[in-house]
Design an enzyme around this catalytic site. Sequence first.
Site, mmCIF file in Angstrom:
data_model
loop_
_atom_site.group_PDB
_atom_site.id
_atom_site.type_symbol
_atom_site.label_atom_id
_atom_site.label_comp_id
_atom_site.label_asym_id
_atom_site.label_seq_id
_atom_site.Cartn_x
_atom_site.Cartn_y
_atom_site.Cartn_z
ATOM 1 N N CYS A 94 -0.007 -2.909 8.681
ATOM 2 C CA CYS A 94 -0.569 -1.946 7.734
ATOM 3 C C CYS A 94 -2.035 -1.703 8.065
ATOM 4 O O CYS A 94 -2.822 -2.658 8.139
ATOM 5 C CB CYS A 94 -0.440 -2.461 6.303
ATOM 6 S SG CYS A 94 -1.227 -1.378 5.080
ATOM 7 N N CYS A 143 0.803 -1.228 0.000
ATOM 8 C CA CYS A 143 0.000 0.000 0.000
ATOM 9 C C CYS A 143 0.836 1.278 0.000
ATOM 10 O O CYS A 143 0.302 2.367 -0.207
ATOM 11 C CB CYS A 143 -0.918 0.014 1.215
ATOM 12 S SG CYS A 143 -1.955 -1.467 1.362
ATOM 13 N N HIS A 161 17.442 6.275 25.066
ATOM 14 C CA HIS A 161 18.114 6.968 23.966
ATOM 15 C C HIS A 161 19.563 6.490 23.934
ATOM 16 O O HIS A 161 20.060 5.939 24.920
ATOM 17 C CB HIS A 161 18.056 8.487 24.137
ATOM 18 C CG HIS A 161 18.558 9.243 22.942
ATOM 19 N ND1 HIS A 161 18.151 8.960 21.663
ATOM 20 C CD2 HIS A 161 19.471 10.255 22.833
ATOM 21 C CE1 HIS A 161 18.755 9.780 20.816
ATOM 22 N NE2 HIS A 161 19.559 10.559 21.500
ATOM 23 N N ASP A 163 25.804 13.412 19.320
ATOM 24 C CA ASP A 163 24.529 12.751 19.041
ATOM 25 C C ASP A 163 24.292 12.742 17.536
ATOM 26 O O ASP A 163 23.948 13.771 16.945
ATOM 27 C CB ASP A 163 23.384 13.482 19.749
ATOM 28 C CG ASP A 163 22.093 12.678 19.729
ATOM 29 O OD1 ASP A 163 21.812 12.041 18.700
ATOM 30 O OD2 ASP A 163 21.371 12.679 20.740
ATOM 31 N N CYS A 222 17.392 5.600 17.045
ATOM 32 C CA CYS A 222 18.614 6.061 17.719
ATOM 33 C C CYS A 222 19.589 4.931 18.033
ATOM 34 O O CYS A 222 20.806 5.130 17.988
ATOM 35 C CB CYS A 222 18.266 6.843 18.971
ATOM 36 S SG CYS A 222 17.340 5.903 20.211
#
Length: 622
Positions: free
Chosen positions: A236, A211, A289, A306, A262
């Site tokens: 989906c 899709c 993180h 980062d 991350c």
Amino acid sequence: MDDSLERCVRSLEENAKNVRDEARRTLLNICRNVLESPNNHRFRELRLNDEIVIEKLLPAIGAMECLFDVGFVEDGERIFLPRNASLLRLQSLSRLLYTAMENSLIIDDVDKVSAKQKKFFSRIIRHYRYIMYNEDPDLQRKARRVIPIAELEIATMKKMRDLQKSVKLGDAAAAQFEEELIAKDLFLVELLHWFKYEFFKWVNYSICLTCSIECSYENAIPSTDPYCMRIELHRCPKCNIVVEFPRYAHPEPLLTLRRGRCGEWATVFTFLCRSLGYDARFIRDETDHTWTEIWSASNKRWVHMDPCENVIDKPLMYEKGWQKKLTYIIAFSKDEVQDVTWRYTRNQEAVLKRRKICTEQSLINFLQSLNDHLQTSAGYSRARREYVTKRKVLELADMLYIPNAQNKDSDDETYEGRTSGSLTWRLARGEIAQADTENSYVWDISKYGQTFELRYNVVKDLYYVVRDDEILEQKSGWLEGINATEGGIFRKMENDWKVVYLARSQQAKRGRVKWAFEIANSESRLEAFTLKAKSEVFQGAQVCWEIEATFDDGKVIVMPIPNCEDFHTEDVREAVRLNVIATLSGGQGQSAWQHAQLFRQSLDNTEKPSMKINIQLKKREV
């Protein structure tokens, strides 16, 4: 696997701790050497008079038995693994030894270990093992081939020339040495920019190949691939197909895929830095993180980098910009595992109160045991150990926070919220400083005829414009259909309770969502408005609805909606624009933000709309 090999490994526990640990390390080295180079005959045999056998294996109960159990045989002068021996039992021995070592590291010198602490320590060991993938020289050569080193060096030299124009250097020899150090740091700036904007791609959710629309997260399952931590399953919303999103911890597949969140970003960027010779380490924040730190020889300190944000040397960004409630931040390198939380906070007292998994002393003891294990392994030199010790002393001094000290991040500096990831995803994590969102989307209700029906499903996070149950238009993501929000409204999914809803941010006393509807066709006007919506409130919280109707002459009326579950009015006749507003407020304590839940719905209830708006139009009277 039969029980004999497990019994052999367990028998190592009968030895004194130092004898047991030496034997385990030696057996693991033998396993690793053979598994990595199965055709190298030197790794498949040991002379009985070798120092390794005499000093490390023979004194340990069960050590030689482990080797014989996986297929090694003795011929009087040596033990060796025949060419036709299967390596499967050797792989099993390696896994059993790793598990035994992990358990010993977790419980040695600790009287009482809670399940939560054991899980935390196991997680640290797992990431410590992942980081050792970065030391593969063949993989490092592969990494260097994907980095445009020449281009980045040219950009670095341009920056160096600009720097030289603004700074007069003294002694020539010292100046040359200083320039080389500065150039290494400047090269990292270029590497970080290239990585963020040209090399790696951010993924919120998988895209359905059928899709071509974004899927929604359903759950995660374990992976049998040793390179992969887990597999996320994304469904989906249109065709219901499940798309897998493997979360790799090994850099090799990611060099080809070049996408992720991350975890993948920090994994690959840290690895690229290692492949270029930098002392780099992987940083994991327990509040979810990851990023990188680089040892700067010119500054004699670890520098925060980062890659997701393209940010350098702003360690307070997470606490002050993202509003994170930090707990444990752990650094992983080939040399050591270190608790570096204190570099990333200016509120040590609050952080200490949140660190409840284990005592501070047990964490110190555990990390020291892990580092002793690493730094006494075969091939680790005394010179390197001394260098790392001196570097650690410098780091501990650098992490001391002295108010008003020079060369520290300013407490008055402004920090931004998170920029990586979609706005919806960042709001859901509470990592965005800007709490108000101007999306400015307005639904043109006149292009669908005399009846406009909008449905929103919070489980699928989809808007549908419907006529006679036929979908005329579809929008993915609740933010895509709103005009404005206040108070950091985000979509909260609670997998334990199996519900999903919209809530305000933890810092906001009030949150608002506004949907806007207008008649672009001058021949039509509003006739009637109907709303059916779901919400739940707890602990005295409120979800209040109202509508603002604007007329041709500029007149505006505001009308409260006393019952959002079934509201109908014709007092909006002749209006040309309608704003529908939901306000979330109230609640008690630290969880007040969670007590007003807009569109709360079970994750199993995938078909029922969470909100249904029906607007009747009529032709304008002339």
